[in-house]
Design an enzyme around this catalytic site. Structure first.
Site, PDB file in Angstrom:
ATOM      1  N   LYS A   1       0.888  -1.158   0.000  1.00  0.00           N
ATOM      2  CA  LYS A   1       0.000   0.000   0.000  1.00  0.00           C
ATOM      3  C   LYS A   1       0.925   1.206   0.000  1.00  0.00           C
ATOM      4  O   LYS A   1       2.051   1.128   0.463  1.00  0.00           O
ATOM      5  CB  LYS A   1      -0.859   0.024   1.264  1.00  0.00           C
ATOM      6  CG  LYS A   1      -1.984  -0.986   1.270  1.00  0.00           C
ATOM      7  CD  LYS A   1      -2.916  -0.646   2.424  1.00  0.00           C
ATOM      8  CE  LYS A   1      -3.746  -1.839   2.821  1.00  0.00           C
ATOM      9  NZ  LYS A   1      -4.447  -1.591   4.084  1.00  0.00           N
TER      10      LYS A   1
ATOM     11  N   HIS B   1       1.843   8.117   7.541  1.00  0.00           N
ATOM     12  CA  HIS B   1       2.888   7.393   8.265  1.00  0.00           C
ATOM     13  C   HIS B   1       4.072   8.284   8.621  1.00  0.00           C
ATOM     14  O   HIS B   1       4.936   7.900   9.387  1.00  0.00           O
ATOM     15  CB  HIS B   1       3.387   6.199   7.447  1.00  0.00           C
ATOM     16  CG  HIS B   1       2.372   5.104   7.367  1.00  0.00           C
ATOM     17  ND1 HIS B   1       1.775   4.736   6.194  1.00  0.00           N
ATOM     18  CD2 HIS B   1       1.840   4.319   8.333  1.00  0.00           C
ATOM     19  CE1 HIS B   1       0.917   3.760   6.437  1.00  0.00           C
ATOM     20  NE2 HIS B   1       0.928   3.486   7.720  1.00  0.00           N
TER      21      HIS B   1
ATOM     22  N   HIS C   1       2.297   6.722   2.666  1.00  0.00           N
ATOM     23  CA  HIS C   1       1.754   8.077   2.501  1.00  0.00           C
ATOM     24  C   HIS C   1       2.073   8.952   3.712  1.00  0.00           C
ATOM     25  O   HIS C   1       2.676   8.493   4.676  1.00  0.00           O
ATOM     26  CB  HIS C   1       0.259   8.016   2.233  1.00  0.00           C
ATOM     27  CG  HIS C   1      -0.502   7.322   3.313  1.00  0.00           C
ATOM     28  ND1 HIS C   1      -0.919   7.976   4.439  1.00  0.00           N
ATOM     29  CD2 HIS C   1      -0.885   6.032   3.443  1.00  0.00           C
ATOM     30  CE1 HIS C   1      -1.542   7.118   5.219  1.00  0.00           C
ATOM     31  NE2 HIS C   1      -1.527   5.934   4.643  1.00  0.00           N
TER      32      HIS C   1
END
Ligand code: ARG
Length: 561
Positions: A123, A129, A126
């Site tokens: 994933k 995080h 982004h």
């Protein structure tokens, strides 16, 4: 010598109370004193009015060279330190101990596990995080300063249904060459494509579930693809971590606990904590006014909480932690409350040592940010943008500077980190480039620039000695700086207790501001030789403390800008 502790010792002597009963505060600036002792609490023990006690203590106070004045203000006793002695103590300590000035051994022999960053593989990595990464790293440094042995763990989301989706997408629309050439970008494209297509064709979800079941059953093809996707993502993550200057002691993601899960399920069963619900296995938490904690799915698959429970038990057994700290966004509050409760119900006393450190959202002017996937703002793009914008500023201000790229990196990334750590964690963070990169604002670049200023002065000065006439430094502007430096170790302790790095950022900012005031009002290099020497030593102190302070927060410094 620690003035505060010395003073506490004397006060304990006079009052015949335990040292822990003696409270010393830092009075507000307009009082002008260094410490204030409020006597309200003593009244209970000494059976006299606080004002009377304050007066009695002042009368009995012995002659001590480091206290120059005592003033009673109602129930408060204000203490003024002898400025010369104080300045000598702080400056000589910092100049001899260097970085150790900020260190202590309070945490000696104790282990602290920190679980931070922990992005999900396959994933996008982004900006959500980013905060966990930056806050976790700062806490790691703060606890290390206090002598704790810190263990930084990246609990990667490297197991779960998202891999089933990715494999399905790869089988349908991907190929090896594209992934080899484009790495994580291609993975992300496939991941996004899966979601778009699954909206039109829900049967894709069944295929994804099947692939994940295959992974769980040890199917070679599924596991090889999984491993390949992992390696590609990890390379990208490590890139980001390198740019941020952040390291982990362990990259043990969720998959690391696959073979430790059955034992947890068995233990929960033995302890009569598991109940069946709709074919799934749960721990009922109704008594604690929480929804149930999910342990096994209907198909027998484990879940996010199951893996967290297994990980906590493993970490306790492996690292015997004093505290295990989890840094995630506030939206995971319930998840942690639930499984912390399960650990408690399992009878583990150390459940109280599990700590969830939360933070607010990141919002940004996405219109001004380029995004690759079109769906989320990627961490790398954000860092690139910060650096590019910084480079433009530098090119404007100092077109002849060498190593512009390296410096833009230090300043741009520093601006992002500092902006993140400047307020209480729980406050939302907004990315406003104009504000973050303002060299005159309360920003990383401002502090870094102040550091550069001190470097410039010290370089021009050439050699100077450390025989300091401390009287010269007893003016208000110098004393302000010295007081703030002296307070730094306490601020680190406070930041650790509250798990709040902003306490350090604010303090670093206060020192930079105090130095700039001092610099504005005083000449350093052109002052008479004795004065010049004293002020250069003070400048050196600021130089060191800014560098060490920024390092705790995770910022680098450059000597020129
Ligand atoms: N991978 C998770 C996420 O991105 C964060 C993991 C936090 N750590 C943990 N032990 N649960 O939301």
């Amino acid at each position: 010598m620690n003035f505060k502790n010395e003073l506490i010792k004397i006060l304990a002597d006079i009052t015949q109370l335990d040292k822990n009963e003696i409270l010393l505060e830092i009075p507000p600036e307009n009082v002008g004193a260094d410490f204030a002792c409020p006597c309200f609490k003593f009244a209970k023990f000494l059976k006299k009015s606080p004002t009377l006690i304050a007066n009695e203590i002042a009368e009995k106070f012995p002659n001590t060279n480091f206290i120059s004045q005592i003033k009673i203000d109602g129930a408060y006793i204000n203490f003024f330190l002898d400025k010369e002695i104080f300045a000598r103590e702080v400056i000589s300590q910092l100049l001899t101990k260097k970085e150790n000035f900020l260190k202590s051994d309070i945490g000696h022999g104790k282990n602290i596990v920190l679980d931070y960053s922990s992005p999900n593989i396959a994933k996008p990595f982004h900006v959500g995080h980013l905060r966990s990464t930056i806050i976790g790293n700062a806490l790691y440094n703060i606890f290390s300063c206090l002598g704790y042995n810190c263990i930084g763990i990246n609990h990667l989301g490297d197991w779960g249904t998202q891999f089933g989706k990715l494999i399905t997408a790869y089988k349908n629309w991907g190929n090896e060459t594209n992934i080899k050439n484009n790495g994580i970008n291609e993975l992300m494209r496939l991941y996004v494509k899966f979601h778009d297509e699954a909206e039109k064709n829900p049967s894709l979800n069944d295929s994804a579930r099947n692939w994940f079941v295959k992974m769980q059953n040890g199917d070679a093809e599924a596991l090889n693809l999984w491993k390949w996707f992992n390696d590609i993502s990890m390379k990208e993550f490590e890139n980001v971590y390198n740019r941020l200057g952040i390291k982990f002691d362990y990259y043990t993601g969720e998959s690391f606990y696959n073979d430790k899960m059955q034992a947890v399920v068995n233990e929960l069963k033995e302890k009569n904590l598991l109940t069946e619900s709709d074919g799934a296995m749960i721990v009922d938490l109704q008594d604690y006014k929480m929804p149930p904690c999910l342990i096994l799915r209907r198909d027998g698959g484990t879940l996010y909480p199951t893996r967290d429970i297994a990980a906590a038990i493993y970490r306790k057994n492996t690292f015997d932690f004093d505290k295990c700290i989890y840094v995630t966004a506030l939206d995971q509050k319930l998840h942690f409350e639930q499984w912390f409760k399960v650990i408690e119900l399992m009878g583990y006393k150390w459940a109280k040592d599990l700590v969830h450190v939360t933070f607010g959202l990141v919002s940004l002017d996405s219109g001004k940010l380029s995004t690759r996937s079109g769906h989320v703002v990627l961490m790398e793009d954000l860092l690139n943008e910060a650096v590019a914008k910084t480079k433009k500023i530098i090119e404007n201000k100092n077109p002849n500077l060498e190593n512009k790229d390296e410096i833009a990196d230090i300043v741009g990334i520093g601006a992002v980190i500092f902006n993140d750590l400047y307020n209480s964690r729980i406050k939302d963070v907004t990315f406003s480039w104009e504000r973050m990169l303002n060299f005159d604002g309360e920003t990383g670049p401002y502090v870094q620039y102040t550091y550069v200023r001190t470097c410039g002065i010290l370089k021009k000065a050439g050699n100077f000695n450390n025989e300091i006439d401390y009287k010269i430094l007893s003016d208000d502007l110098s004393m302000n700086i010295i007081r703030l430096i002296n307070l730094f170790p306490e601020k680190i302790l406070e930041a650790a207790e509250k798990l709040e790095p902003y306490i350090i950022s604010r303090h670093v900012m206060a020192i930079a501001q105090a130095f700039n005031k001092f610099y504005h009002d005083n000449s350093i290099l052109n002052a008479p030789v004795q004065i010049k020497n004293a002020r250069l030593n003070l400048t050196l102190c600021v130089n060191l403390i800014l560098k060490f302070g920024l390092k705790i927060l995770g910022l680098k410094v450059s000597e020129v800008m």
